[in-house]
Write an enzyme that holds these catalytic residues in place. Structure first.
Site, PDB file in Angstrom:
ATOM      1  N   HIS A 114       7.433-115.488 -80.601  1.00 48.87           N
ATOM      2  CA  HIS A 114       6.917-114.518 -79.205  1.00 48.87           C
ATOM      3  C   HIS A 114       7.533-113.507 -78.765  1.00 48.87           C
ATOM      4  CE1 HIS A 114       4.923-112.706 -76.238  1.00 48.87           C
ATOM      5  NE2 HIS A 114       3.672-112.716 -76.926  1.00 48.87           N
TER       6      HIS A 114
ATOM      7  N   GLU B  90       4.035-107.558 -83.232  1.00 52.18           N
ATOM      8  CA  GLU B  90       3.841-107.335 -81.650  1.00 52.18           C
ATOM      9  C   GLU B  90       4.764-105.917 -80.688  1.00 52.18           C
ATOM     10  OE1 GLU B  90       1.025-110.583 -79.792  1.00 52.18           O
ATOM     11  OE2 GLU B  90       2.988-111.010 -79.883  1.00 52.18           O
TER      12      GLU B  90
ATOM     13  N   GLU C 260       7.851-113.114 -75.520  1.00 52.98           N
ATOM     14  CA  GLU C 260       8.855-113.748 -74.720  1.00 52.98           C
ATOM     15  C   GLU C 260       8.983-114.021 -74.335  1.00 52.98           C
ATOM     16  OE1 GLU C 260       4.301-113.850 -73.378  1.00 52.98           O
ATOM     17  OE2 GLU C 260       4.195-112.290 -73.189  1.00 52.98           O
TER      18      GLU C 260
ATOM     19  N   SER D  81      -2.303-106.122 -76.169  1.00 48.94           N
ATOM     20  CA  SER D  81      -3.174-104.920 -75.163  1.00 48.94           C
ATOM     21  C   SER D  81      -4.719-104.668 -76.228  1.00 48.94           C
ATOM     22  CB  SER D  81      -3.140-103.397 -75.349  1.00 48.94           C
ATOM     23  OG  SER D  81      -1.283-103.742 -73.768  1.00 48.94           O
TER      24      SER D  81
ATOM     25  N   ASN E  34      -3.947-116.212 -77.360  1.00 52.67           N
ATOM     26  CA  ASN E  34      -2.557-116.585 -76.962  1.00 52.67           C
ATOM     27  C   ASN E  34      -2.636-117.129 -75.140  1.00 52.67           C
ATOM     28  OD1 ASN E  34       0.154-117.544 -76.598  1.00 52.67           O
ATOM     29  ND2 ASN E  34       0.724-115.271 -76.844  1.00 52.67           N
ATOM     30  N   TRP E  35      -2.614-118.217 -75.303  1.00 56.12           N
ATOM     31  CA  TRP E  35      -3.492-118.307 -74.034  1.00 56.12           C
ATOM     32  C   TRP E  35      -2.230-118.224 -72.367  1.00 56.12           C
ATOM     33  CZ3 TRP E  35      -8.102-122.469 -74.112  1.00 56.12           C
ATOM     34  CH2 TRP E  35      -9.101-121.899 -74.757  1.00 56.12           C
ATOM     35  N   LYS E  36      -1.456-118.429 -73.188  1.00 56.65           N
ATOM     36  CA  LYS E  36      -0.270-117.911 -72.973  1.00 56.65           C
ATOM     37  C   LYS E  36       0.002-119.174 -71.510  1.00 56.65           C
ATOM     38  CE  LYS E  36       0.938-113.769 -74.177  1.00 56.65           C
ATOM     39  NZ  LYS E  36       1.383-111.869 -73.534  1.00 56.65           N
TER      40      LYS E  36
ATOM     41  N   GLY F 214       0.730-106.493 -73.063  1.00 57.93           N
ATOM     42  CA  GLY F 214       0.292-106.572 -71.810  1.00 57.93           C
ATOM     43  C   GLY F 214       0.328-105.531 -70.419  1.00 57.93           C
TER      44      GLY F 214
ATOM     45  N   GLY G 203      -3.765-111.808 -76.401  1.00 57.63           N
ATOM     46  CA  GLY G 203      -3.708-112.534 -75.230  1.00 57.63           C
ATOM     47  C   GLY G 203      -4.639-112.589 -74.064  1.00 57.63           C
TER      48      GLY G 203
HETATM   49  P1  PGA Z   1      -1.540-108.490 -74.926  1.00 59.31           P
HETATM   50  O1  PGA Z   1      -0.658-109.953 -75.335  1.00 59.31           O
HETATM   51  O2  PGA Z   1      -2.545-108.925 -75.738  1.00 59.31           O
HETATM   52  O3  PGA Z   1      -1.885-109.087 -73.512  1.00 59.31           O
HETATM   53  O4  PGA Z   1      -0.959-107.976 -74.859  1.00 59.31           O
HETATM   54  C1  PGA Z   1      -0.483-110.514 -76.589  1.00 59.31           C
HETATM   55  C2  PGA Z   1       0.734-110.560 -76.888  1.00 59.31           C
HETATM   56  O5  PGA Z   1       1.442-111.066 -76.176  1.00 59.31           O
HETATM   57  O6  PGA Z   1       0.324-112.096 -77.569  1.00 59.31           O
END
Ligand code: PGA
Length: 266
Positions: free
Chosen positions: A104, A176, A106, A222, A10-12, A182, A243
């Site tokens: 997600h 998640e 976010e 993470s 997931n490149w966000k 993150g 991510g």
């Molecule tokens: P992260 O993000 O690996 O940077 O913790 C995972 C995600 O939000 O899908």
């Protein structure tokens, strides 16, 4: 039953077109060394403006690019219309996507997405012939107050409401924990496995044992090359939503390689 592992990046909101192309090419040349049977299902979710760029690289000529599936990071449930700033499932498909991440944390946290919206999106994605990657997870506060399981169970029930068992069995869920996203803090693998088993039992309740057995449930938060082997060796973790570590081809490829090692030794 044995479920094919999934490693999804997931490149966000990261990487400009040229950067996206170069990371994608790095993953593609790694995947060229393996057959589709050996590889996990590899998925990359770039920003919308890079979708056509990466789908050109993911061509279907047998070069290795066809071993990577492309995903949207979000979509709208309507097929077209006056929804400024939104993108439909048909548009994602047109740009080369076969998956779409929804719900997600976010999106839930910063864009006020509700369970009801996520359910509508899941239905639209499945109706359009794509596969939803439905995210769920608890905050640290929820974990500390002991409501993790009830919170996640209600997120999953709402997301899957009114969807057929057949469609549920081909969908993907990503667990998640928000406090692990993150932050560099991964959830203990045994605990992630326990929650994922609980999610599988919720799927069994709403869609039956066969769907629960087929649905692939990922861990996210993470994930790094150094954590994936332990995560993948758990009974119910079918892969990872990655991510930060998916933004560089080297670390993402190492996660794919370590996943294959576990699959081989299992
Ligand atoms: P992260 O993000 O690996 O940077 O913790 C995972 C995600 O939000 O899908």
């Amino acid at each position: 039953m044995s479920r094919k592992p999934i490693i999804a990046g997931n490149w966000k909101m990261n990487l400009l077109k040229n950067e996206a192309k170069s990371v994608f090419e790095g993953v593609k040349s790694f995947c060229e060394n393996y057959t589709a049977q050996e590889l996990p299902t590899v998925i990359i979710a770039p920003v919308f403006t890079s979708l056509s760029e990466v789908s050109t690289v993911a061509c279907d000529c047998g070069c290795g690019g066809n071993k990577i599936s492309i995903s949207g990071q979000n979509c709208h449930w309507e097929s077209s219309g006056a929804y400024t700033g939104e993108i439909s499932v048909e548009m994602l498909k047109d740009a080369g996507c076969s998956y779409c991440i929804i719900g997600h944390s976010e999106r839930r946290q910063y864009f006020s997405e509700t369970d009801e919206m996520i359910n509508k999106k899941a239905k639209a994605i499945l109706a359009g012939g794509l596969i939803p990657i439905i995210c769920c997870g608890e905050t640290l506060e929820q974990r500390e107050s002991g409501v993790t399981d009830s919170h996640i169970s209600s997120q999953i029930k709402a997301a899957l409401s009114g969807i057929s068992s057949e469609d549920i069995s081909k969908s993907v869920i990503a667990y998640e924990p928000i406090w692990a996203i993150g932050t560099g803090k991964t959830c203990d693998s045994a605990e992630a496995n326990r929650v994922i088993k609980m999610i599988r039992s919720v799927v069994s309740e709403v869609a039956g044992a066969d769907a629960a057995d087929s649905i692939r449930i990922l861990y996210g938060g993470s994930v790094k090359p150094s954590t994936i082997a332990e995560q993948m060796s758990q009974s119910d973790i079918d892969g990872a939503l990655v991510g930060g570590a998916s933004l560089k081809a080297d670390s993402f490829n190492e996660i794919i390689a370590n996943t294959m090692k576990v699959a081989v030794s299992a």
